[in-house]
Design a protein around this motif. Structure first.
Motif, PDB file in Angstrom:
ATOM      1  N   LEU A   3       0.835  -1.194   0.000  1.00 48.88           N
ATOM      2  CA  LEU A   3       0.000   0.000   0.000  1.00 48.88           C
ATOM      3  C   LEU A   3       0.871   1.245   0.000  1.00 48.88           C
ATOM      4  N   GLU A   4       0.494   2.181  -0.863  1.00 51.55           N
ATOM      5  CA  GLU A   4       1.162   3.480  -0.898  1.00 51.55           C
ATOM      6  C   GLU A   4       0.075   4.557  -0.842  1.00 51.55           C
ATOM      7  N   ILE A   5       0.272   5.526   0.058  1.00 49.46           N
ATOM      8  CA  ILE A   5      -0.648   6.649   0.171  1.00 49.46           C
ATOM      9  C   ILE A   5       0.120   7.911  -0.177  1.00 49.46           C
ATOM     10  N   VAL A   6      -0.389   8.620  -1.192  1.00 55.02           N
ATOM     11  CA  VAL A   6       0.316   9.770  -1.743  1.00 55.02           C
ATOM     12  C   VAL A   6      -0.599  10.989  -1.735  1.00 55.02           C
ATOM     13  N   THR A   7      -0.025  12.146  -1.404  1.00 49.34           N
ATOM     14  CA  THR A   7      -0.719  13.429  -1.536  1.00 49.34           C
ATOM     15  C   THR A   7       0.087  14.280  -2.511  1.00 49.34           C
ATOM     16  N   PRO A   8      -0.431  15.428  -2.915  1.00 54.49           N
ATOM     17  CA  PRO A   8       0.367  16.304  -3.788  1.00 54.49           C
ATOM     18  C   PRO A   8       1.672  16.760  -3.136  1.00 54.49           C
ATOM     19  N   GLU A   9       1.714  16.757  -1.810  1.00 55.14           N
ATOM     20  CA  GLU A   9       2.907  17.235  -1.103  1.00 55.14           C
ATOM     21  C   GLU A   9       3.931  16.150  -0.803  1.00 55.14           C
ATOM     22  N   ALA A  10       3.478  14.899  -0.532  1.00 57.71           N
ATOM     23  CA  ALA A  10       4.421  13.883  -0.061  1.00 57.71           C
ATOM     24  C   ALA A  10       3.833  12.482  -0.152  1.00 57.71           C
ATOM     25  N   VAL A  11       4.714  11.502  -0.025  1.00 61.19           N
ATOM     26  CA  VAL A  11       4.292  10.117   0.161  1.00 61.19           C
ATOM     27  C   VAL A  11       4.095   9.939   1.666  1.00 61.19           C
ATOM     28  N   LEU A  12       2.861   9.669   2.085  1.00 54.27           N
ATOM     29  CA  LEU A  12       2.562   9.564   3.509  1.00 54.27           C
ATOM     30  C   LEU A  12       2.802   8.177   4.065  1.00 54.27           C
ATOM     31  N   PHE A  13       2.659   7.161   3.222  1.00 52.96           N
ATOM     32  CA  PHE A  13       2.797   5.781   3.688  1.00 52.96           C
ATOM     33  C   PHE A  13       3.203   4.918   2.517  1.00 52.96           C
ATOM     34  N   SER A  14       4.117   3.988   2.765  1.00 55.84           N
ATOM     35  CA  SER A  14       4.561   3.064   1.733  1.00 55.84           C
ATOM     36  C   SER A  14       5.096   1.819   2.419  1.00 55.84           C
ATOM     37  N   SER A  15       4.311   0.729   2.402  1.00 56.71           N
ATOM     38  CA  SER A  15       4.727  -0.476   3.114  1.00 56.71           C
ATOM     39  C   SER A  15       3.835  -1.653   2.744  1.00 56.71           C
ATOM     40  N   LYS A  16       4.304  -2.831   3.069  1.00 56.25           N
ATOM     41  CA  LYS A  16       3.503  -4.040   2.956  1.00 56.25           C
ATOM     42  C   LYS A  16       2.500  -4.029   4.105  1.00 56.25           C
ATOM     43  N   VAL A  17       1.241  -4.410   3.828  1.00 47.68           N
ATOM     44  CA  VAL A  17       0.185  -4.419   4.836  1.00 47.68           C
ATOM     45  C   VAL A  17      -0.590  -5.735   4.762  1.00 47.68           C
ATOM     46  N   ASP A  18      -1.321  -6.046   5.839  1.00 49.05           N
ATOM     47  CA  ASP A  18      -2.176  -7.231   5.842  1.00 49.05           C
ATOM     48  C   ASP A  18      -3.494  -6.948   5.131  1.00 49.05           C
ATOM     49  N   MET A  62       6.283   9.402   9.947  1.00 52.43           N
ATOM     50  CA  MET A  62       4.862   9.343   9.663  1.00 52.43           C
ATOM     51  C   MET A  62       3.978   9.842  10.802  1.00 52.43           C
ATOM     52  N   ASN A  63       4.541  10.146  11.963  1.00 54.62           N
ATOM     53  CA  ASN A  63       3.731  10.491  13.130  1.00 54.62           C
ATOM     54  C   ASN A  63       2.772  11.648  12.910  1.00 54.62           C
ATOM     55  N   LYS A  64       3.147  12.632  12.125  1.00 49.77           N
ATOM     56  CA  LYS A  64       2.246  13.766  11.950  1.00 49.77           C
ATOM     57  C   LYS A  64       1.062  13.436  11.046  1.00 49.77           C
ATOM     58  N   TYR A  65       1.094  12.302  10.366  1.00 47.75           N
ATOM     59  CA  TYR A  65      -0.001  11.904   9.492  1.00 47.75           C
ATOM     60  C   TYR A  65      -0.788  10.706  10.041  1.00 47.75           C
ATOM     61  N   LEU A  66      -0.083   9.690  10.510  1.00 51.83           N
ATOM     62  CA  LEU A  66      -0.715   8.442  10.941  1.00 51.83           C
ATOM     63  C   LEU A  66      -0.828   8.373  12.458  1.00 51.83           C
ATOM     64  N   GLU A  67      -1.912   7.745  12.908  1.00 51.65           N
ATOM     65  CA  GLU A  67      -2.113   7.540  14.336  1.00 51.65           C
ATOM     66  C   GLU A  67      -2.428   6.075  14.581  1.00 51.65           C
ATOM     67  N   ALA A  68      -2.034   5.562  15.741  1.00 47.24           N
ATOM     68  CA  ALA A  68      -2.417   4.207  16.126  1.00 47.24           C
ATOM     69  C   ALA A  68      -3.892   4.212  16.508  1.00 47.24           C
ATOM     70  N   HIS A  69      -4.598   3.159  16.152  1.00 46.17           N
ATOM     71  CA  HIS A  69      -6.019   3.027  16.473  1.00 46.17           C
ATOM     72  C   HIS A  69      -6.184   2.949  17.987  1.00 46.17           C
ATOM     73  N   ILE A  70      -7.289   3.460  18.498  1.00 45.53           N
ATOM     74  CA  ILE A  70      -7.540   3.494  19.943  1.00 45.53           C
ATOM     75  C   ILE A  70      -7.586   2.091  20.544  1.00 45.53           C
ATOM     76  N   VAL A  71      -8.203   1.138  19.846  1.00 48.50           N
ATOM     77  CA  VAL A  71      -8.403  -0.203  20.380  1.00 48.50           C
ATOM     78  C   VAL A  71      -7.236  -1.139  20.076  1.00 48.50           C
ATOM     79  N   ASP A  72      -6.648  -1.025  18.899  1.00 49.91           N
ATOM     80  CA  ASP A  72      -5.613  -1.968  18.454  1.00 49.91           C
ATOM     81  C   ASP A  72      -4.431  -1.188  17.889  1.00 49.91           C
ATOM     82  N   ASP A  73      -3.267  -1.317  18.517  1.00 46.54           N
ATOM     83  CA  ASP A  73      -2.103  -0.550  18.068  1.00 46.54           C
ATOM     84  C   ASP A  73      -1.472  -1.095  16.795  1.00 46.54           C
TER      85      ASP A  73
END
Length: 97
Positions: A3-18, A62-73
């Protein structure tokens, strides 16, 4: 899957995911490994990224964009205003605002 998440400003996330879920215009839907090809418009909401482990990620970047879910980290969340998604051959690209 990858999965890759891209905005006009930056690549926010790029990694293998489940798996991950996105806010589609008709409701939230989830993508799993070997999912059929998809192209869809996204609305304002939360992208939820399910990962087996977070150890390999550089969370300081990635901290300024992504957050850990409240229930499952092992679930990362990212708020988006709109976007599009394309998934093909276990590679997904989200173009987000």
């Amino acid at each position: 899957m990858f999965l890759e998440i891209v905005t006009p400003e930056a690549v926010l996330f790029s990694s293998k995911v489940d798996s991950f879920s996105v806010p589609g215009i008709d409701g939230e839907f989830q993508m799993l490994n070997n999912h059929a090809a998809v192209v869809s418009v996204l609305k304002e909401g939360t992208v939820k990224i399910h990962m087996n482990t977070l150890e390999h990620l550089k969370m300081d970047v990635m901290n300024k964009y992504l957050e850990a879910h409240i229930v499952d980290d092992k679930i990362l969340t990212l708020a988006i205003k709109s976007g599009t998604i394309e998934l093909k051959d276990n590679k997904a690209i989200i173009l987000a605002d």
